[in-house]
Design an enzyme around this catalytic site. Structure first.
Site, mmCIF file in Angstrom:
data_model
loop_
_atom_site.group_PDB
_atom_site.id
_atom_site.type_symbol
_atom_site.label_atom_id
_atom_site.label_comp_id
_atom_site.label_asym_id
_atom_site.label_seq_id
_atom_site.Cartn_x
_atom_site.Cartn_y
_atom_site.Cartn_z
ATOM 1 N N HIS A 133 91.060 30.085 3.137
ATOM 2 C CA HIS A 133 90.144 28.944 3.078
ATOM 3 C C HIS A 133 89.295 28.979 4.345
ATOM 4 C CE1 HIS A 133 91.865 26.435 -0.292
ATOM 5 N NE2 HIS A 133 92.831 27.324 -0.136
ATOM 6 N N GLU A 203 92.949 29.042 7.478
ATOM 7 C CA GLU A 203 91.639 28.420 7.642
ATOM 8 C C GLU A 203 90.858 29.354 8.557
ATOM 9 O OE1 GLU A 203 90.633 25.941 5.922
ATOM 10 O OE2 GLU A 203 92.391 24.757 5.380
HETATM 11 C C1 7B0 Z 1 92.939 21.898 1.545
HETATM 12 O O1 7B0 Z 1 89.683 22.425 4.428
HETATM 13 C C2 7B0 Z 1 94.930 22.110 3.828
HETATM 14 C C3 7B0 Z 1 96.421 22.144 3.943
HETATM 15 C C4 7B0 Z 1 96.926 20.863 4.551
HETATM 16 N N1 7B0 Z 1 98.294 20.605 4.198
HETATM 17 C C5 7B0 Z 1 94.384 23.254 3.043
HETATM 18 C C6 7B0 Z 1 92.959 23.045 2.551
HETATM 19 O O2 7B0 Z 1 93.114 22.191 0.361
HETATM 20 O O3 7B0 Z 1 92.749 20.734 1.920
HETATM 21 N N2 7B0 Z 1 92.029 22.793 3.619
HETATM 22 S S1 7B0 Z 1 90.423 22.912 3.285
HETATM 23 O O4 7B0 Z 1 90.142 22.204 2.077
HETATM 24 N N3 7B0 Z 1 90.048 24.454 3.113
HETATM 25 ZN ZN ZN Z 2 89.649 25.155 1.205
#
Ligand code: 7B0
Ligand code: ZN
Length: 218
Positions: A133, A203
């Site tokens: 991500h 990320e």
């Molecule tokens: C999401 O900004 C976040 C994990 C938190 N437990 C992963 C991901 O699906 O929110 N972050 S993001 O959308 N790429």
């Molecule tokens: Zn994401």
């Protein structure tokens, strides 16, 4: 895997670069040759192609996160990273179709997440899974749906050691996923929760909005 989220374009570039790197170095670099010969590697660079198409349509960006599902009630899109069937709908997701974290009407309601589920379920030799991500330069490991640490101490040590080692290589910050925020129905909680796969959410770059956020350029 990359591009669960449409606007996170760098997350498709990374798996494609990995593929390019492996192909380039296979046959000349002894370690890469050994790894490719002795492992099964699967690369799924774009989980949400409909969302990506929309995000770049018309010669400008649209800040699209979800897929392009036509929801009941006239809204568009399910958050694919809230639609996996492990502890689905238990926090950090929404039942509202207009929300950017809409969980969908039921677990694995979407063709994209159902395809990933079927692929992972039918490949029982999978040991590690990376879901890319953007952005923030973090390496996240389960749990993401609760603050508790993984209860299996050996697994927790393994997750922590792997995250720390990878962070040494790229200077990202390793942490438990819920320390960023709580979210349920994501890829990596499902992969570990149902298959005990060592699953990480990256990320990727940039580290902040000031480096370009979702759209950092080439
Ligand atoms: C999401 O900004 C976040 C994990 C938190 N437990 C992963 C991901 O699906 O929110 N972050 S993001 O959308 N790429
Ligand atoms: Zn994401």
């Amino acid at each position: 895997m990359g591009n669960h989220h449409a606007r996170e374009h760098v997350s498709a570039e990374m798996p494609l670069m990995l593929l390019q790197y492996l192909v380039k170095n296979y046959g000349t670099d002894a370690e890469i040759t050994r790894l490719v010969d002795s492992r099964d590697l699967y690369i799924i660079p774009m989980v949400n192609p409909d969302g990506v198409e929309y995000d770049i349509s018309g010669g400008r960006y649209h800040m699209q996160r979800k897929n392009m599902r036509k929801n009941n009630g006239g809204t568009t899109g399910v958050d694919l990273n809230r639609n996996y069937g492990f502890m689905w709908g238990t926090g950090g997701s929404s039942k509202d179709g207009s929300s950017d974290v809409y969980m969908g009407p039921k677990p694995f309601s979407e063709p994209e997440t159902a395809a990933i589920r079927d692929f992972v379920d039918s490949h029982p030799n999978l040991k590690v899974l990376l879901s890319y991500h953007t952005y923030s330069e973090l390496i996240l490991y389960p749990w993401g749906h609760k603050y508790d640490a993984i209860s299996d101490e050996k697994d927790l040590k393994t997750f922590s050691a792997m995250a720390t080692k990878m962070a040494e290589w790229n200077n990202y910050k390793p942490q438990q996923s819920s320390d960023l925020y709580i979210a349920s129905g994501d890829t990596t909680d499902w992969a570990y929760g149902t298959h005990k796969i060592f699953a990480f959410t990256f990320e990727l770059s940039p580290s902040s909005q000031w480096g370009g956020g979702f759209y950092p350029g080439q």
